[in-house]
Scaffold this active site. Structure first.
Site, PDB file in Angstrom:
ATOM      1  CB  SER A  16      -0.877   0.007   1.258  1.00  0.00           C
ATOM      2  OG  SER A  16      -0.043  -0.030   2.407  1.00  0.00           O
ATOM      3  CB  SER A 132      16.408   5.716   5.100  1.00  0.00           C
ATOM      4  OG  SER A 132      16.332   7.121   5.079  1.00  0.00           O
ATOM      5  CE1 TYR A 167      11.456   6.395   8.694  1.00  0.00           C
ATOM      6  CE2 TYR A 167      12.982   8.144   8.047  1.00  0.00           C
ATOM      7  CZ  TYR A 167      12.266   6.997   7.737  1.00  0.00           C
ATOM      8  OH  TYR A 167      12.368   6.447   6.479  1.00  0.00           O
ATOM      9  CE  LYS A 171      14.132   2.838   6.726  1.00  0.00           C
ATOM     10  NZ  LYS A 171      13.131   1.794   6.370  1.00  0.00           N
ATOM     11  N   PRO A 195      17.504   5.517   0.078  1.00  0.00           N
ATOM     12  CG  PRO A 195      15.308   5.033  -0.527  1.00  0.00           C
ATOM     13  CD  PRO A 195      16.391   4.617   0.415  1.00  0.00           C
ATOM     14  CB  ALA A 196      17.990  11.456  -0.199  1.00  0.00           C
ATOM     15  CB  SER A 211       6.942  11.472   0.218  1.00  0.00           C
ATOM     16  OG  SER A 211       8.109  10.849   0.673  1.00  0.00           O
TER      17      SER A 211
HETATM   18  P1  NAP Z   1       4.473   4.905   3.263  1.00  0.00           P
HETATM   19  O1  NAP Z   1       3.740   5.288   2.034  1.00  0.00           O
HETATM   20  O2  NAP Z   1       4.048   5.481   4.571  1.00  0.00           O
HETATM   21  O3  NAP Z   1       4.484   3.328   3.345  1.00  0.00           O
HETATM   22  C1  NAP Z   1       4.863   2.629   4.500  1.00  0.00           C
HETATM   23  C2  NAP Z   1       4.407   1.200   4.336  1.00  0.00           C
HETATM   24  O4  NAP Z   1       4.782   0.448   5.487  1.00  0.00           O
HETATM   25  C3  NAP Z   1       2.886   1.080   4.200  1.00  0.00           C
HETATM   26  O5  NAP Z   1       2.599   0.073   3.258  1.00  0.00           O
HETATM   27  C4  NAP Z   1       2.474   0.633   5.593  1.00  0.00           C
HETATM   28  O6  NAP Z   1       1.270  -0.079   5.625  1.00  0.00           O
HETATM   29  C5  NAP Z   1       3.638  -0.263   5.953  1.00  0.00           C
HETATM   30  N1  NAP Z   1       3.699  -0.501   7.393  1.00  0.00           N
HETATM   31  C6  NAP Z   1       3.921   0.400   8.374  1.00  0.00           C
HETATM   32  N2  NAP Z   1       3.849  -0.212   9.578  1.00  0.00           N
HETATM   33  C7  NAP Z   1       3.573  -1.531   9.327  1.00  0.00           C
HETATM   34  C8  NAP Z   1       3.353  -2.692  10.147  1.00  0.00           C
HETATM   35  N3  NAP Z   1       3.400  -2.644  11.487  1.00  0.00           N
HETATM   36  N4  NAP Z   1       3.091  -3.884   9.524  1.00  0.00           N
HETATM   37  C9  NAP Z   1       3.032  -3.964   8.164  1.00  0.00           C
HETATM   38  N5  NAP Z   1       3.202  -2.899   7.350  1.00  0.00           N
HETATM   39  C10 NAP Z   1       3.463  -1.715   7.929  1.00  0.00           C
HETATM   40  O7  NAP Z   1       6.013   5.253   3.150  1.00  0.00           O
HETATM   41  P2  NAP Z   1       7.058   5.158   1.952  1.00  0.00           P
HETATM   42  O8  NAP Z   1       7.568   6.528   1.749  1.00  0.00           O
HETATM   43  O9  NAP Z   1       6.536   4.385   0.812  1.00  0.00           O
HETATM   44  O10 NAP Z   1       8.204   4.312   2.684  1.00  0.00           O
HETATM   45  C11 NAP Z   1       8.506   2.975   2.316  1.00  0.00           C
HETATM   46  C12 NAP Z   1       9.879   2.622   2.835  1.00  0.00           C
HETATM   47  O11 NAP Z   1      10.829   3.539   2.291  1.00  0.00           O
HETATM   48  C13 NAP Z   1      10.031   2.702   4.355  1.00  0.00           C
HETATM   49  O12 NAP Z   1      10.896   1.664   4.744  1.00  0.00           O
HETATM   50  C14 NAP Z   1      10.703   4.060   4.561  1.00  0.00           C
HETATM   51  O13 NAP Z   1      11.442   4.095   5.763  1.00  0.00           O
HETATM   52  C15 NAP Z   1      11.631   4.090   3.347  1.00  0.00           C
HETATM   53  N6  NAP Z   1      12.081   5.431   2.946  1.00  0.00           N
HETATM   54  C16 NAP Z   1      11.170   6.373   2.592  1.00  0.00           C
HETATM   55  C17 NAP Z   1      11.629   7.634   2.202  1.00  0.00           C
HETATM   56  C18 NAP Z   1      10.692   8.728   1.769  1.00  0.00           C
HETATM   57  O14 NAP Z   1      11.111   9.884   1.709  1.00  0.00           O
HETATM   58  N7  NAP Z   1       9.442   8.426   1.445  1.00  0.00           N
HETATM   59  C19 NAP Z   1      13.019   7.902   2.190  1.00  0.00           C
HETATM   60  C20 NAP Z   1      13.909   6.896   2.556  1.00  0.00           C
HETATM   61  C21 NAP Z   1      13.426   5.654   2.926  1.00  0.00           C
HETATM   62  P3  NAP Z   1      -0.149   0.685   5.878  1.00  0.00           P
HETATM   63  O15 NAP Z   1      -0.598   1.185   4.526  1.00  0.00           O
HETATM   64  O16 NAP Z   1      -1.024  -0.392   6.428  1.00  0.00           O
HETATM   65  O17 NAP Z   1       0.115   1.805   6.841  1.00  0.00           O
END
Ligand code: NAP
Length: 353
Positions: A16, A132, A167, A171, A195-196, A211
């Site tokens: 999701s 990250s 946070y 990570k 990723p940044a 984001s």
């Molecule tokens: P996001 O849209 O908030 O997605 C987070 C995902 O993790 C969602 O599918 C969420 O499910 C799931 N999740 C959270 N807690 C969970 C749990 N207890 N059990 C199962 N699933 C769980 O964020 P995103 O930006 O795509 O991030 C994805 C990954 O990229 C993460 O590891 C994040 O740390 C990393 N990241 C993101 C960024 C950025 O800037 N966006 C940068 C660097 C790294 P639900 O839909 O059920 O909440």
């Protein structure tokens, strides 16, 4: 060196999510069978977009229920998969009430659960973990410990903790846990994507992703009094997704990978948007003076220490290893933010607020 069988299903955890959705879209369009997990299968609106991509592409999608905090939760989703992409992890920086429960446990124990399961499932040959740049540095001031004010994959975040930047700490400990578990076996190898800050068009109208919220705040007046002089790396969600796929299917690829196209401040992004979309939206135009930020830090939810170690400290990242190891070309920040803002307008997300 691992040659992944392209006929076997690929597991992408947390389907999701903002980033996972793009990974799954590319995989489905390229004809793969994708297994993905969501916390609650009954919440169909969270993965309906994936279902409709699957309906119009060559690939096949199978959705499973799994929670990071439940041991063996990912076992059925992983059956028959050779490649695992573990993206699921909570991502938010503001409003943390209980860091241990909300961030640290799901990140670290969740990674532990997924990777321990990968040890049990014989078909698994490679794991790609979404870490990250937050696992590389905590405060911008950490850049002063690098020789040229540039972060590379050699660096680890040593300044964050459960109480300071939780946070980033989540990570860091999750990625360390992954490397530790990877060393206890030799059937699969671990590749890490760092990723940044990720921007770029979202495949859904969800606004609860950090984001997406950040891009919306640029045009909803949040920064009408100005923006902090905070430098950060930016990358495009489509490049992040592509990086996961290249990491998965490039046999000789290995190690950590910084994914960032450039370092900017919020004001730089606002200028790009103002130039393209004009001043119809209240894009910020000024920097907040340092002394004001320092004074009001606690009211804004930051410590004065955070202001001291981050505001006005430029940072840079070296993405040359990623370019070489994965052959990834990065989009320009201007294309990323313009495409993202256009998606927000097209999906009516500003009007609905
Ligand atoms: P996001 O849209 O908030 O997605 C987070 C995902 O993790 C969602 O599918 C969420 O499910 C799931 N999740 C959270 N807690 C969970 C749990 N207890 N059990 C199962 N699933 C769980 O964020 P995103 O930006 O795509 O991030 C994805 C990954 O990229 C993460 O590891 C994040 O740390 C990393 N990241 C993101 C960024 C950025 O800037 N966006 C940068 C660097 C790294 P639900 O839909 O059920 O909440």
């Amino acid at each position: 060196m691992k040659q992944i069988d392209t006929q076997k299903p690929v597991l992408v955890t947390g389907g999701s999510g903002y980033i996972a959705s793009w990974i799954i879209k590319y995989l489905l369009e390229e004809g793969y069978t994708v297994h993905t997990t969501v916390r609650d299968l009954a919440k169909k609106e969270k993965y309906a977009h994936l279902q409709s991509i699957a309906n119009s592409s060559q690939g096949t999608l199978k959705v499973f229920a799994a929670d990071l905090l439940e041991k063996d939760s990912f076992l059925s989703a992983m059956q028959g998969c050779e490649l695992i992409m573990h993206t699921a992890s909570p991502f938010f920086v503001l409003g943390v009430k209980d860091a241990e429960k909300q961030l640290l446990q799901p990140a670290k124990d969740g990674t532990g659960n997924v990777l321990e399961t990968a040890k049990q499932v014989e078909s698994v040959g490679r794991v790609v973990l979404t870490s990250s740049c937050a696992a590389i540095y905590g405060d911008n001031a950490d850049v002063r410990s690098t020789p040229n004010n540039v972060f590379t994959e050699e660096y680890w975040n040593t300044s964050s903790s459960a109480s300071n930047n939780p946070y980033a700490y989540s990570k860091t400990i999750a990625e360390k846990e992954a490397w530790k578990i990877a060393e206890t076996q030799n059937r699969w190898d671990l590749l890490v994507i760092n990723p940044a800050f990720v921007l770029g068009p979202s495949l859904t109208k969800r606004t609860d992703s950090t984001s997406i919220k950040t891009m919306l705040q640029l045009a909803d007046g949040t920064y009408r009094f100005g923006t902090p002089e905070l430098w950060f790396g930016v990358t495009d969600v489509r490049d992040v997704a592509r990086a996961h796929i290249l990491a998965g299917f490039t046999p000789e690829a290995k190690g950590r990978h910084i994914i960032t196209s450039d370092s900017v401040m919020i004001l730089d992004i606002a200028s790009i948007l103002a130039e393209k979309f004009g001043h119809k939206y209240p894009f910020p135009q000024h920097r907040l003076p340092y002394f004001l930020l320092w004074l009001f830090a606690p009211l804004l939810g930051f410590s004065q220490n955070y202001i001291k170690n981050n505001i006005g400290v430029p940072i840079h990242f070296d993405n040359s290893y990623t370019k070489k190891d994965l052959g990834l070309e990065f989009r320009k920040v201007s294309d990323t933010v313009i495409d993202h803002f256009q998606q927000i307008l097209d999906d009516g997300l500003l009007r609905r607020r």
